[in-house]
Design a protein around this motif. Structure first.
Motif, PDB file in Angstrom:
ATOM      1  N   GLU A   1      -0.982  12.078  -4.815  1.00  0.00           N
ATOM      2  CA  GLU A   1      -1.593  11.815  -3.512  1.00  0.00           C
ATOM      3  C   GLU A   1      -3.108  11.865  -3.606  1.00  0.00           C
ATOM      4  O   GLU A   1      -3.799  11.048  -3.024  1.00  0.00           O
ATOM      5  N   ASP A   2      -3.608  12.832  -4.358  1.00  0.00           N
ATOM      6  CA  ASP A   2      -5.059  12.937  -4.515  1.00  0.00           C
ATOM      7  C   ASP A   2      -5.623  11.692  -5.170  1.00  0.00           C
ATOM      8  O   ASP A   2      -6.671  11.186  -4.781  1.00  0.00           O
TER       9      ASP A   2
ATOM     10  N   GLY B   1      -8.073   6.265  -0.406  1.00  0.00           N
ATOM     11  CA  GLY B   1      -7.677   4.864  -0.316  1.00  0.00           C
ATOM     12  C   GLY B   1      -6.555   4.687   0.675  1.00  0.00           C
ATOM     13  O   GLY B   1      -6.209   5.587   1.421  1.00  0.00           O
ATOM     14  N   SER B   2      -5.995   3.520   0.694  1.00  0.00           N
ATOM     15  CA  SER B   2      -5.016   3.216   1.731  1.00  0.00           C
ATOM     16  C   SER B   2      -3.588   3.271   1.197  1.00  0.00           C
ATOM     17  O   SER B   2      -2.678   2.770   1.824  1.00  0.00           O
ATOM     18  N   THR B   3      -3.415   3.921   0.057  1.00  0.00           N
ATOM     19  CA  THR B   3      -2.068   4.006  -0.495  1.00  0.00           C
ATOM     20  C   THR B   3      -1.369   5.277  -0.025  1.00  0.00           C
ATOM     21  O   THR B   3      -1.949   6.346  -0.049  1.00  0.00           O
ATOM     22  N   SER B   4      -0.121   5.139   0.386  1.00  0.00           N
ATOM     23  CA  SER B   4       0.655   6.306   0.777  1.00  0.00           C
ATOM     24  C   SER B   4       1.809   6.514  -0.184  1.00  0.00           C
ATOM     25  O   SER B   4       2.259   5.584  -0.846  1.00  0.00           O
TER      26      SER B   4
ATOM     27  N   GLY C   1       0.812  -1.212   0.000  1.00  0.00           N
ATOM     28  CA  GLY C   1       0.000   0.000   0.000  1.00  0.00           C
ATOM     29  C   GLY C   1       0.842   1.256   0.000  1.00  0.00           C
ATOM     30  O   GLY C   1       0.412   2.312   0.445  1.00  0.00           O
ATOM     31  N   THR C   2       2.064   1.143  -0.505  1.00  0.00           N
ATOM     32  CA  THR C   2       2.968   2.284  -0.542  1.00  0.00           C
ATOM     33  C   THR C   2       3.582   2.384  -1.928  1.00  0.00           C
ATOM     34  O   THR C   2       3.999   1.380  -2.491  1.00  0.00           O
TER      35      THR C   2
ATOM     36  N   GLY D   1      -5.495   8.990  -2.909  1.00  0.00           N
ATOM     37  CA  GLY D   1      -6.500   9.625  -2.090  1.00  0.00           C
ATOM     38  C   GLY D   1      -6.975   8.922  -0.857  1.00  0.00           C
ATOM     39  O   GLY D   1      -6.194   8.458  -0.031  1.00  0.00           O
TER      40      GLY D   1
END
Lengths: 343, 343
Positions: free
Chosen positions: A93-94, A99-102, A71-72, A97
């Motif tokens: 990033e948007d 979601g759980s991705t960084s 998730g990264t 968003g």
DNA sequence: CTGAAAGCGCTTACAG
DNA sequence: CTGAAAGCGCTTACAG
């Protein structure tokens, strides 16, 4: 008071802690918290209360170990001190968003040793994918085809056409700028560009030239003036233009900084903008464009959209769908005080 | 060609893969690769060769699961579109440097919802510590004392004196700027500041006032002019000053943008800089300071040093040593063309 | 010097 | 509906 920060710091709660507080097994906690079915409502509520009470935050690393996905995603930039990669990152990033991705951002500062270092650090943290943001619009060296994760190149395309790239449409930007000048009733239009070694500089000029040609016009002086991406060059070029072509009524510039210099030189030469001569920049760099006299009409590259599209393409690539090639994002006209209909 | 990116992507090698290629157990591989003793040199070499061959990269997540440390720190910024948090991040990266710590950067864009989101994402990835970079020099709300990891506040200090904060020395900056003016033989010095609601604005003025007082002088007009952080305000303030105090010979400005406006207005009023009037800015914002006419003498806040110190304090905090309080970083004078000895 | 086993925090079939 | 067990990739005592 020091100890209030140190010694007392609690080890983060684990599934086991929640399980024993709720009086169930850790498997049940996992299912309850992840919304799996086959958990009695009353049990789920009890587990949730326990998790809440312990401020339980699942350990994403442990999850990732199982799932194979973390998730990264990494974002490898080269020009953070510049102002291009930041909007790209925001757009990405948007897109990831809610979601759980960084996004894990690193800056190589144009140093390939540092780039390798960051690349290794990102890969060893098992990112799911990588966005590479160039420091100029010129194509950059591909990272190669044997990367263990998908890669998307943003702002600067990759040299490998089989990679996935997202760029700003510079030819289109030149066309939009020139069309706006024409719409303002200008016909004797000059172009002050930046460093000729930049693809972007030549592409913007190409677009402007084509737009003029479509109405049977040429650039004043026959071709663009290439120089540097600075105010100083904008000032100098304007002085040259005014002596050679005193009747010009529009100036397109390759960047807002060049345009800013042009505006200053025009004012000091006693020429009225936009009444006498209209001026356009490129970048929509707020700090420059809004503070110049008059405020500057310009082209916005929509870099956040570049980032957003890069993130989407990366996502689909992670899912196995590789849309290779160079994707182009349309730019946007921003009008302020430096352009207007000719009196 | 699409498949060359997709289907063929190899699963990253694990310890197990290396072990079976080298013909030893995974425990031995772990020891060999981590430089533990009690491994025969010949065995170590064989393992290293196997690891090399498979491009083995240890999974940092799995390591972190064991060690309880992930080798990752978070950096929560609020103003990435601004130009302050980037140098701070670079300094922090340098401090963590060649070591194995990576920086995970997020931008909250001044939105507390987003800040909470990022905070949660960072904590669930088990960062070892957090650096919070404010968007102004004004104190910002503490994240509280019950954070599961150490926190250092940079650029903007925390409202809680028991937190660890690192700031730029604004009072000292004002003093340095004023002393430089005095060293240039100026004595009728005015101050054009920015928004009075900023601590930094008032602190810089305070330092300058004290430096003048030490030589028995006052600011021209008795006190600083407060306004906005813009060129427009710099221009307007200069016009006011010239009409009220035509004999002034030095102008201190709260920012480079203000100084840039001041320079433009002085030139347009026919005043010579630095011969007639010397001008100083604050920020050392390259794009502004180097392009103004003349190039601008200014104060560099050494934000990279702020980041470096924040990283060091975070490191010692992670090791249990909390150096609470506000740590101040000295600024640096940068001279360009806008100041010189009075004729 | 080398390897089998336990365990970090989690999820997922598989029994009960 | 609930829980015991295996396993993700790694390290670390502990035996041999």
């Amino acid at each position: 008071m020091r100890d209030s920060h140190g010694a007392e710091r609690a080890r983060p709660a684990t599934l086991k802690d929640v399980a024993s507080l709720a009086g169930v097994s850790i498997a049940t906690v996992s299912k309850a918290l992840n919304g799996r079915e086959h958990v009695r409502a009353e049990t789920r509520a009890r587990v949730q209360a326990a998790a809440e009470k312990l401020s339980f935050q699942p350990n994403v690393l442990a999850k990732g170990l199982l799932a194979g996905r973390t998730g990264t995603v990494g974002l490898l930039a080269s020009d953070l001190d510049g102002r291009f990669s930041i909007p790209v990152m925001m757009g990405a990033e948007d897109a990831f968003g809610a979601g759980s991705t960084s996004v894990f951002l690193c800056d190589a500062r144009g140093d390939s040793i540092r780039e390798q270092h960051h690349l290794r650090a990102l890969l060893s943290r098992r990112i799911d994918g990588l966005i590479v943001v160039g420091d100029t619009t010129n194509p950059r060296e591909t990272l190669g085809r044997d990367m263990p994760v998908p890669v998307v190149y943003a702002y600067a395309p990759s040299t490998d056409p089989e990679d996935i790239s997202v760029v700003s449409d510079n030819v289109g930007a030149g066309r939009i700028a020139a069309d706006h000048m024409l719409d303002c009733g200008r016909s004797r239009i000059a172009y002050i560009s930046g460093d000729v070694s930049y693809h972007a500089a030549r592409d913007r000029v190409e677009g402007a030239t084509a737009a003029l040609a479509a109405r049977g016009l040429n650039l004043v002086g026959g071709e663009a003036l290439y120089g540097a991406w600075t105010e100083g060059w904008g000032r100098g070029a304007v002085r040259t233009l005014l002596s050679r072509n005193p009747d010009l009524d529009g100036i397109l510039c390759g960047s807002d900084q060049i345009a800013r210099g042009a505006l200053d030189a025009l004012r000091e030469a006693g020429r009225d903008v936009p009444g006498d001569i209209a001026v356009m920049g490129h970048d929509n760099w707020e700090q420059i464009a809004a503070q110049s006299r008059p405020p500057l009409s310009t082209i916005d590259m929509r870099l956040e959209e570049v980032g957003r599209l890069a993130a989407e393409l990366l996502f689909t690539a992670i899912d196995g769908d590789y849309r290779v090639g160079t994707h182009s994002v349309a730019t946007r006209l921003v009008t302020r005080g430096s352009t207007a209909l000719a009196g």
